[in-house]
Design a protein around this motif. Structure first.
Motif, PDB file in Angstrom:
ATOM      1  N   TRP A   1       0.815  -1.204   0.000  1.00 19.86           N
ATOM      2  CA  TRP A   1       0.000   0.000   0.000  1.00 19.86           C
ATOM      3  C   TRP A   1       0.859   1.268   0.000  1.00 19.86           C
ATOM      4  O   TRP A   1       0.606   2.202  -0.763  1.00 19.86           O
ATOM      5  CB  TRP A   1      -0.929  -0.013   1.218  1.00 19.86           C
TER       6      TRP A   1
ATOM      7  N   SER B   1       1.775   6.859  -6.606  1.00 20.99           N
ATOM      8  CA  SER B   1       0.635   7.653  -7.043  1.00 20.99           C
ATOM      9  C   SER B   1       0.881   9.146  -6.820  1.00 20.99           C
ATOM     10  O   SER B   1       0.543   9.967  -7.658  1.00 20.99           O
ATOM     11  CB  SER B   1      -0.622   7.201  -6.300  1.00 20.99           C
TER      12      SER B   1
ATOM     13  N   ASP C   1       1.831   4.247 -11.051  1.00 23.89           N
ATOM     14  CA  ASP C   1       1.043   3.505 -10.055  1.00 23.89           C
ATOM     15  C   ASP C   1       0.203   2.424 -10.713  1.00 23.89           C
ATOM     16  O   ASP C   1       0.069   1.318 -10.201  1.00 23.89           O
ATOM     17  CB  ASP C   1       0.155   4.458  -9.247  1.00 23.89           C
ATOM     18  N   ARG C   2      -0.341   2.723 -11.879  1.00 27.35           N
ATOM     19  CA  ARG C   2      -1.137   1.727 -12.621  1.00 27.35           C
ATOM     20  C   ARG C   2      -0.255   0.590 -13.133  1.00 27.35           C
ATOM     21  O   ARG C   2      -0.647  -0.567 -13.089  1.00 27.35           O
ATOM     22  CB  ARG C   2      -1.849   2.395 -13.800  1.00 27.35           C
TER      23      ARG C   2
ATOM     24  N   ASP D   1      -7.123   8.904  -8.513  1.00 28.90           N
ATOM     25  CA  ASP D   1      -6.426   7.666  -8.144  1.00 28.90           C
ATOM     26  C   ASP D   1      -5.765   7.800  -6.770  1.00 28.90           C
ATOM     27  O   ASP D   1      -5.818   6.877  -5.958  1.00 28.90           O
ATOM     28  CB  ASP D   1      -5.372   7.301  -9.186  1.00 28.90           C
TER      29      ASP D   1
ATOM     30  N   PHE E   1      -8.333   7.457  -4.121  1.00 28.73           N
ATOM     31  CA  PHE E   1      -8.754   6.061  -4.017  1.00 28.73           C
ATOM     32  C   PHE E   1      -7.729   5.227  -3.258  1.00 28.73           C
ATOM     33  O   PHE E   1      -8.097   4.359  -2.468  1.00 28.73           O
ATOM     34  CB  PHE E   1      -8.983   5.463  -5.408  1.00 28.73           C
ATOM     35  N   VAL E   2      -6.452   5.478  -3.490  1.00 28.36           N
ATOM     36  CA  VAL E   2      -5.412   4.732  -2.778  1.00 28.36           C
ATOM     37  C   VAL E   2      -5.470   5.049  -1.286  1.00 28.36           C
ATOM     38  O   VAL E   2      -5.432   4.137  -0.447  1.00 28.36           O
ATOM     39  CB  VAL E   2      -4.004   5.060  -3.339  1.00 28.36           C
TER      40      VAL E   2
ATOM     41  N   GLU F   1      -8.289   3.364   0.501  1.00 27.04           N
ATOM     42  CA  GLU F   1      -8.226   1.909   0.340  1.00 27.04           C
ATOM     43  C   GLU F   1      -9.349   1.358  -0.534  1.00 27.04           C
ATOM     44  O   GLU F   1      -9.957   0.346  -0.242  1.00 27.04           O
ATOM     45  CB  GLU F   1      -8.197   1.213   1.701  1.00 27.04           C
ATOM     46  N   LYS F   2      -9.618   2.044  -1.633  1.00 27.02           N
ATOM     47  CA  LYS F   2     -10.593   1.584  -2.605  1.00 27.02           C
ATOM     48  C   LYS F   2      -9.937   1.313  -3.968  1.00 27.02           C
ATOM     49  O   LYS F   2     -10.599   1.067  -4.951  1.00 27.02           O
ATOM     50  CB  LYS F   2     -11.709   2.618  -2.761  1.00 27.02           C
ATOM     51  N   TYR F   3      -8.634   1.345  -4.011  1.00 32.08           N
ATOM     52  CA  TYR F   3      -7.853   1.138  -5.229  1.00 32.08           C
ATOM     53  C   TYR F   3      -7.645  -0.359  -5.432  1.00 32.08           C
ATOM     54  O   TYR F   3      -7.310  -1.073  -4.487  1.00 32.08           O
ATOM     55  CB  TYR F   3      -6.501   1.850  -5.076  1.00 32.08           C
ATOM     56  N   THR F   4      -7.831  -0.836  -6.636  1.00 31.21           N
ATOM     57  CA  THR F   4      -7.699  -2.269  -6.901  1.00 31.21           C
ATOM     58  C   THR F   4      -6.551  -2.544  -7.869  1.00 31.21           C
ATOM     59  O   THR F   4      -6.166  -1.685  -8.658  1.00 31.21           O
ATOM     60  CB  THR F   4      -8.998  -2.844  -7.502  1.00 31.21           C
ATOM     61  N   ASP F   5      -6.045  -3.771  -7.798  1.00 31.70           N
ATOM     62  CA  ASP F   5      -5.010  -4.184  -8.732  1.00 31.70           C
ATOM     63  C   ASP F   5      -5.657  -4.789  -9.975  1.00 31.70           C
ATOM     64  O   ASP F   5      -6.876  -4.738 -10.142  1.00 31.70           O
ATOM     65  CB  ASP F   5      -4.013  -5.137  -8.069  1.00 31.70           C
TER      66      ASP F   5
END
Length: 79
Positions: A16, A23, A32-33, A59, A62-63, A66-70
């Motif tokens: 994280w 990010s 980051d993506r 983004d 979102f990070v 803690e709503k950012y996904t891989d």
């Protein structure tokens, strides 16, 4: 019910703090993506310079929340 939902959600193996730093400092270039495996959107973010900064800001938020996904749909969370 909320506890059951958290128990079933999958957590990414990506770090994280690394995603937060990437990010913040390199989000405009899509780094980051790329790190979380989302190469297609990473290239799009790179070509648009983070959507003129708006996409990068979203983004980053979102990070932090803690709503950012891989790339597998797993949530990147603090461990």
């Amino acid at each position: 019910m909320e506890e059951n939902q958290q128990a079933t959600e999958q957590v990414s193996d990506k770090d994280w703090l690394t995603v937060v730093l990437l990010s913040f400092f390199l989000g405009g270039f899509g780094v980051d993506r790329f790190y979380v495996g989302k190469t297609g959107s990473g290239i799009a973010k790179l070509c648009t310079l983070g959507g003129c900064g708006i996409w990068s800001l979203i983004d980053f938020i979102f990070v932090l929340t803690e709503k950012y996904t891989d790339s597998e749909g797993k949530i990147v969370k603090k461990k």
